[in-house]
Write an enzyme that holds these catalytic residues in place. Structure first.
Site, short mmCIF file in Angstrom:
data_model
loop_
_atom_site.label_atom_id
_atom_site.label_comp_id
_atom_site.label_asym_id
_atom_site.label_seq_id
_atom_site.Cartn_x
_atom_site.Cartn_y
_atom_site.Cartn_z
N LYS A 17 5.61 -2.78 3.22
CA LYS A 17 5.54 -1.57 4.06
C LYS A 17 5.41 -1.92 5.54
O LYS A 17 6.04 -1.32 6.38
CB LYS A 17 4.29 -0.73 3.73
CG LYS A 17 4.14 -0.25 2.33
CD LYS A 17 2.94 0.69 2.19
CE LYS A 17 1.59 0.09 2.57
NZ LYS A 17 1.10 -0.97 1.72
N ARG A 92 -4.17 7.29 2.03
CA ARG A 92 -4.37 6.48 0.83
C ARG A 92 -5.18 7.23 -0.23
O ARG A 92 -5.45 6.65 -1.29
CB ARG A 92 -5.11 5.21 1.19
CG ARG A 92 -4.17 3.98 1.28
CD ARG A 92 -4.96 2.88 1.82
NE ARG A 92 -4.75 1.52 1.56
CZ ARG A 92 -4.23 0.65 2.42
NH1 ARG A 92 -3.68 1.04 3.53
NH2 ARG A 92 -4.24 -0.62 2.15
N ARG A 131 0.33 -15.79 1.93
CA ARG A 131 0.75 -15.11 3.15
C ARG A 131 -0.05 -15.59 4.37
O ARG A 131 -1.23 -15.86 4.27
CB ARG A 131 0.51 -13.61 2.93
CG ARG A 131 0.98 -12.72 4.00
CD ARG A 131 1.14 -11.31 3.49
NE ARG A 131 -0.11 -10.55 3.50
CZ ARG A 131 -0.16 -9.22 3.34
NH1 ARG A 131 0.93 -8.53 3.10
NH2 ARG A 131 -1.31 -8.59 3.37
N ARG A 164 -5.43 -13.69 6.36
CA ARG A 164 -6.36 -12.56 6.36
C ARG A 164 -7.45 -12.83 5.33
O ARG A 164 -7.16 -13.24 4.21
CB ARG A 164 -5.61 -11.28 5.98
CG ARG A 164 -5.00 -10.58 7.17
CD ARG A 164 -4.12 -9.44 6.76
NE ARG A 164 -4.75 -8.51 5.82
CZ ARG A 164 -4.17 -7.38 5.41
NH1 ARG A 164 -2.96 -7.06 5.84
NH2 ARG A 164 -4.78 -6.58 4.57
N ARG A 175 -7.89 -5.09 -4.36
CA ARG A 175 -7.05 -4.18 -3.57
C ARG A 175 -5.99 -3.51 -4.45
O ARG A 175 -5.68 -2.34 -4.28
CB ARG A 175 -6.40 -4.94 -2.40
CG ARG A 175 -7.40 -5.28 -1.31
CD ARG A 175 -6.87 -6.34 -0.34
NE ARG A 175 -5.69 -5.91 0.38
CZ ARG A 175 -4.84 -6.75 0.98
NH1 ARG A 175 -5.06 -8.06 0.94
NH2 ARG A 175 -3.80 -6.30 1.62
P1 AMP Z 1 -3.84 -2.95 4.78
O1 AMP Z 1 -3.58 -3.85 5.95
O2 AMP Z 1 -3.02 -1.70 4.82
O3 AMP Z 1 -3.75 -3.68 3.47
O4 AMP Z 1 -5.36 -2.46 4.94
C1 AMP Z 1 -6.42 -3.39 4.94
C2 AMP Z 1 -7.72 -2.69 4.53
O5 AMP Z 1 -8.03 -1.66 5.48
C3 AMP Z 1 -7.67 -1.98 3.20
O6 AMP Z 1 -7.91 -2.87 2.11
C4 AMP Z 1 -8.78 -0.95 3.37
O7 AMP Z 1 -10.06 -1.53 3.24
C5 AMP Z 1 -8.62 -0.53 4.82
N1 AMP Z 1 -7.71 0.62 4.95
C6 AMP Z 1 -6.46 0.63 5.50
N2 AMP Z 1 -5.92 1.85 5.45
C7 AMP Z 1 -6.83 2.65 4.85
C8 AMP Z 1 -6.87 4.03 4.48
N3 AMP Z 1 -5.83 4.85 4.72
N4 AMP Z 1 -7.99 4.50 3.86
C9 AMP Z 1 -9.05 3.71 3.62
N5 AMP Z 1 -9.07 2.40 3.92
C10 AMP Z 1 -7.98 1.86 4.53
#
Ligand code: AMP
Length: 223
Positions: A17, A92, A131, A164, A175
């Site tokens: 994404k 989400r 990654r 990360r 996750r």
């Molecule tokens: P991502 O980079 O999109 O994988 O996001 C990393 C982390 O940020 C996720 O594992 C969540 O802990 C938090 N996060 C990102 N977007 C959201 C969201 N829309 N709602 C809640 N937590 C989020």
């Protein structure tokens, strides 16, 4: 105008994404807003939001709805008037999707489409665990399939590549479970509203890019 398209990119971690939203921003001029990048920025700055979000992010759970909703709606409000957007990683949960929809009413207008990136769990783990990401420009690498020319250095900007903390295998599995339990129900939510478009994320980035571009162009031609 395609740059005014209002889109959500939905899909499990590692489904591409982020890569595709940056690519669509380059191709069509639609601003991409990543909830994960925004939260990581808040954590790095040590802001109130960052302090509240950090422990959820480190464990692979979700940050509370009201925290992320406020941050993302402020990000949308800050865009120039008439501008579209690609939301990468938001909403989400169903409450976030409701808040987004009510926040858009009377302002920018409802979403045009939600693109769901499909990928199975084994492939997610295979992609995420090796990654690496550039801490300066966000460019992604994969030490197994897409390594940088020089180890730990970004080909594009020379920045340092980091892992990360939530890309460790145990956190990745949490996750994925979080996604399947809390975010996957949004697929039916958007399907019922006639907005859902599905893309297989298992192919290479170029193939996925063509599929996503086609969807966006078809929205553009609908005015
Ligand atoms: P991502 O980079 O999109 O994988 O996001 C990393 C982390 O940020 C996720 O594992 C969540 O802990 C938090 N996060 C990102 N977007 C959201 C969201 N829309 N709602 C809640 N937590 C989020």
């Amino acid at each position: 105008m395609i740059s005014a398209a209002r889109l959500v990119f939905l899909g499990p971690p590692g489904s591409g994404k982020g890569t595709q939203s940056r690519r669509m921003q380059e191709l069509f001029g639609i601003p991409a807003l990543s909830s994960g990048d925004t939260l990581r920025g808040e954590v790095a700055r040590g802001s109130d939001v960052g302090r509240r979000a950090r422990r959820y992010m480190e464990s692979g759970g979700l940050v509370p709805d009201e925290v992320i909703t406020q941050v993302m709606m402020a990000g949308i409000d800050a865009l120039p008037s008439g501008s579209g957007f690609i939301l990468d990683g938001f909403p989400r949960t169903a409450p976030q999707a409701d808040a987004l929809s009510s926040g858009l009413v009377g302002g920018r207008g409802e979403l045009n489409a939600v693109i769901d990136f499909l990928l199975d769990d084994a492939e997610i783990v295979r992609r995420i665990v090796p990654r690496r990401v550039c801490e300066k420009c966000g460019q992604m690498y994969n030490v197994e399939f897409l390594p940088p020319r020089v180890a730990d250095v970004c080909d594009r900007c020379g920045g340092k590549l980091i892992r990360r903390p939530d890309d460790r295998e145990d956190v990745v599995r949490t996750r994925i479970a979080t996604y399947r339990a809390q975010t996957a129900p949004l697929i039916a939510y958007y399907e019922q509203r006639g907005l859902l478009r599905k893309v297989s994320a298992a192919a290479g980035a170029g193939t996925v890019e063509s599929a996503v571009s086609e969807i966006i162009q078809s929205i553009g031609t609908q005015g």
